[in-house]
Scaffold this motif. Structure first.
Motif, short mmCIF file in Angstrom:
data_model
loop_
_atom_site.label_atom_id
_atom_site.label_comp_id
_atom_site.label_asym_id
_atom_site.label_seq_id
_atom_site.Cartn_x
_atom_site.Cartn_y
_atom_site.Cartn_z
N THR A 52 -16.82 13.74 -1.95
CA THR A 52 -16.95 12.76 -3.04
C THR A 52 -17.39 11.41 -2.49
OG1 THR A 52 -14.56 12.33 -2.88
CG2 THR A 52 -15.30 13.91 -4.57
N PHE A 53 -16.47 10.46 -2.35
CA PHE A 53 -16.86 9.10 -1.97
C PHE A 53 -15.84 8.53 -0.98
CE2 PHE A 53 -13.53 7.95 -4.90
CZ PHE A 53 -13.66 8.86 -5.95
N GLY A 54 -16.18 7.36 -0.40
CA GLY A 54 -15.32 6.79 0.65
C GLY A 54 -14.82 5.38 0.32
N PRO A 55 -14.32 4.68 1.33
CA PRO A 55 -13.67 3.37 1.14
C PRO A 55 -14.56 2.34 0.46
CG PRO A 55 -13.30 4.18 3.38
CD PRO A 55 -14.26 5.14 2.74
N PHE A 56 -15.87 2.38 0.73
CA PHE A 56 -16.69 1.29 0.19
C PHE A 56 -16.80 1.38 -1.33
CE2 PHE A 56 -21.03 2.74 -0.99
CZ PHE A 56 -20.91 4.08 -0.69
N ILE A 57 -16.68 2.60 -1.88
CA ILE A 57 -16.67 2.72 -3.36
C ILE A 57 -15.33 2.20 -3.89
CG2 ILE A 57 -16.60 4.36 -5.27
CD1 ILE A 57 -19.34 4.58 -4.48
N ILE A 58 -14.26 2.56 -3.17
CA ILE A 58 -12.92 2.09 -3.60
C ILE A 58 -12.89 0.57 -3.63
CG2 ILE A 58 -10.43 2.18 -3.11
CD1 ILE A 58 -11.65 4.93 -3.67
N LYS A 59 -13.51 -0.03 -2.61
CA LYS A 59 -13.53 -1.50 -2.52
C LYS A 59 -14.23 -2.10 -3.74
CE LYS A 59 -14.79 -5.07 0.97
NZ LYS A 59 -14.77 -6.05 -0.07
N GLN A 60 -15.34 -1.51 -4.12
CA GLN A 60 -16.09 -2.03 -5.28
C GLN A 60 -15.32 -1.77 -6.58
OE1 GLN A 60 -20.34 -1.28 -5.31
NE2 GLN A 60 -20.32 -1.02 -3.08
N ILE A 61 -14.66 -0.63 -6.66
CA ILE A 61 -13.84 -0.36 -7.86
C ILE A 61 -12.71 -1.40 -7.94
CG2 ILE A 61 -12.17 1.26 -8.86
CD1 ILE A 61 -13.98 3.55 -7.84
N ASN A 62 -12.13 -1.70 -6.80
CA ASN A 62 -11.03 -2.67 -6.77
C ASN A 62 -11.48 -4.05 -7.25
OD1 ASN A 62 -8.33 -3.33 -6.20
ND2 ASN A 62 -8.92 -4.29 -4.25
N GLU A 63 -12.77 -4.34 -7.08
CA GLU A 63 -13.29 -5.64 -7.52
C GLU A 63 -13.52 -5.72 -9.03
OE1 GLU A 63 -15.24 -6.33 -3.14
OE2 GLU A 63 -16.61 -5.92 -4.83
N ILE A 64 -13.59 -4.55 -9.68
CA ILE A 64 -13.91 -4.60 -11.13
C ILE A 64 -12.73 -4.21 -12.02
CG2 ILE A 64 -16.38 -4.17 -10.81
CD1 ILE A 64 -15.47 -1.24 -12.01
N THR A 65 -11.60 -3.87 -11.42
CA THR A 65 -10.46 -3.50 -12.29
C THR A 65 -9.16 -4.02 -11.69
OG1 THR A 65 -9.24 -1.67 -13.30
CG2 THR A 65 -10.15 -1.24 -11.12
N ASP A 66 -8.19 -4.26 -12.56
CA ASP A 66 -6.84 -4.64 -12.10
C ASP A 66 -5.92 -3.42 -12.08
OD1 ASP A 66 -7.17 -7.68 -14.02
OD2 ASP A 66 -7.67 -7.24 -11.91
N LEU A 67 -6.45 -2.28 -12.47
CA LEU A 67 -5.59 -1.08 -12.48
C LEU A 67 -5.14 -0.73 -11.06
CD1 LEU A 67 -7.57 1.26 -14.92
CD2 LEU A 67 -5.30 0.26 -15.34
N PRO A 68 -3.88 -0.30 -10.91
CA PRO A 68 -3.45 0.21 -9.61
C PRO A 68 -4.34 1.38 -9.19
CG PRO A 68 -1.57 -0.06 -11.08
CD PRO A 68 -2.80 -0.25 -11.91
N LEU A 69 -4.69 1.45 -7.90
CA LEU A 69 -5.55 2.52 -7.39
C LEU A 69 -4.72 3.57 -6.67
CD1 LEU A 69 -8.56 0.36 -6.09
CD2 LEU A 69 -8.13 1.26 -8.40
N ASP A 70 -4.74 4.76 -7.24
CA ASP A 70 -3.96 5.91 -6.77
C ASP A 70 -4.91 6.79 -5.95
OD1 ASP A 70 -2.75 8.84 -8.61
OD2 ASP A 70 -2.16 8.10 -6.62
#
Ligand code: DX5
Ligand code: ZN
Length: 228
Positions: A52-70
């Motif tokens: 699927t995907f790696g840390p750099f996608i998670i980083k960008q997702i973290n920048e666009i949402t305040d939802l906790p990341l599971d």
């Protein structure tokens, strides 16, 4: 970060089933639809037959949402990647018992980083795998499908594993949440909740539905006794 406020169901859509060509819109849609956190399936093509995907996608997702990341690490040797996912913004990190040689050390390390530590059991893996770390865990992710893909059917004999984990925590005053992951939908959500599930991963049930708000609302509140 509060994962759940006492006994309310936590709904965690898995973006594996989202439209990746419109990922930001999909994430905003489920956020506005009232989900509680985002379930992010990391797959390496070795531990599971998918990538699927790696840390750099998670980083960008973290920048666009305040939802906790599971963050669900379905990867070989997950210890090697804990720092990268913490840096990317993970709030919970789940590692697989089957993929980690020194699971006690890995759990301690995740906790030392101030992140919620969770461990996953594949459908055939016995709960004995977590017996000596249960008191340290913030969550146990019970795989109710064989990992690697969304849209699969819930494996029924996982029921007794969920029930056992619920009894185990009650008997020993353990604090781990029980998360179920795979084949969760509006038909079986009540039944799973009655078994003791706190956190519900729903990929295809949400992202393949017509109306995300309606689906998430039903997953949160539907209450009727049913076999499924
Ligand atoms: C499977 C993943 C699950 C999956 C759930 O390996 O860990 O999170 O995306 O998808 P559904 O809800 O469609 O079974
Ligand atoms: Zn998952």
């Amino acid at each position: 970060m509060k994962i759940m406020n006492n006994k309310k169901r936590v709904i965690a859509p898995s973006i594996l089933s989202a439209d990746f060509m419109h990922l930001e819109g999909e994430i905003k849609a489920v956020e506005n639809a009232g989900c509680d956190m985002l379930h992010l399936d990391i797959m390496d093509g070795h531990f599971v037959p998918n990538i699927t995907f790696g840390p750099f996608i998670i980083k960008q997702i973290n920048e666009i949402t305040d939802l906790p990341l599971d963050v669900h690490l379905m990867i070989e040797n997950p210890s090697r990647w804990i720092d990268a996912y913490v840096e990317a913004g993970a709030d919970i990190i789940t590692i697989h018992t089957e993929a980690c040689t020194h699971i006690h050390r890995a759990v301690q390390y995740i906790k030392s980083m101030g992140i919620k530590a969770s461990v996953s059991l594949n459908p055939a893996t016995n709960t004995t795998a977590i017996e000596y770390i249960a008191e340290d865990l913030d969550m146990v992710l019970v795989m109710s499908v064989n990992p690697g893909f969304g849209g699969q059917k819930y494996i029924k004999n996982v029921d007794r594993k969920i029930k056992y984990l619920d009894e185990l925590r009650k008997k020993n005053s353990y604090n781990y949440l029980i998360e179920v992951d795979g084949g969760v939908n509006t038909e079986n959500v009540d039944y799973l909740s009655d078994l003791g599930v706190d956190v519900f991963v729903a990929g295809s049930a949400v992202f393949k539905s017509e109306n995300y708000s309606q689906t998430i609302k039903t997953l949160k509140n539907k209450r009727q006794k049913q076999e499924f």
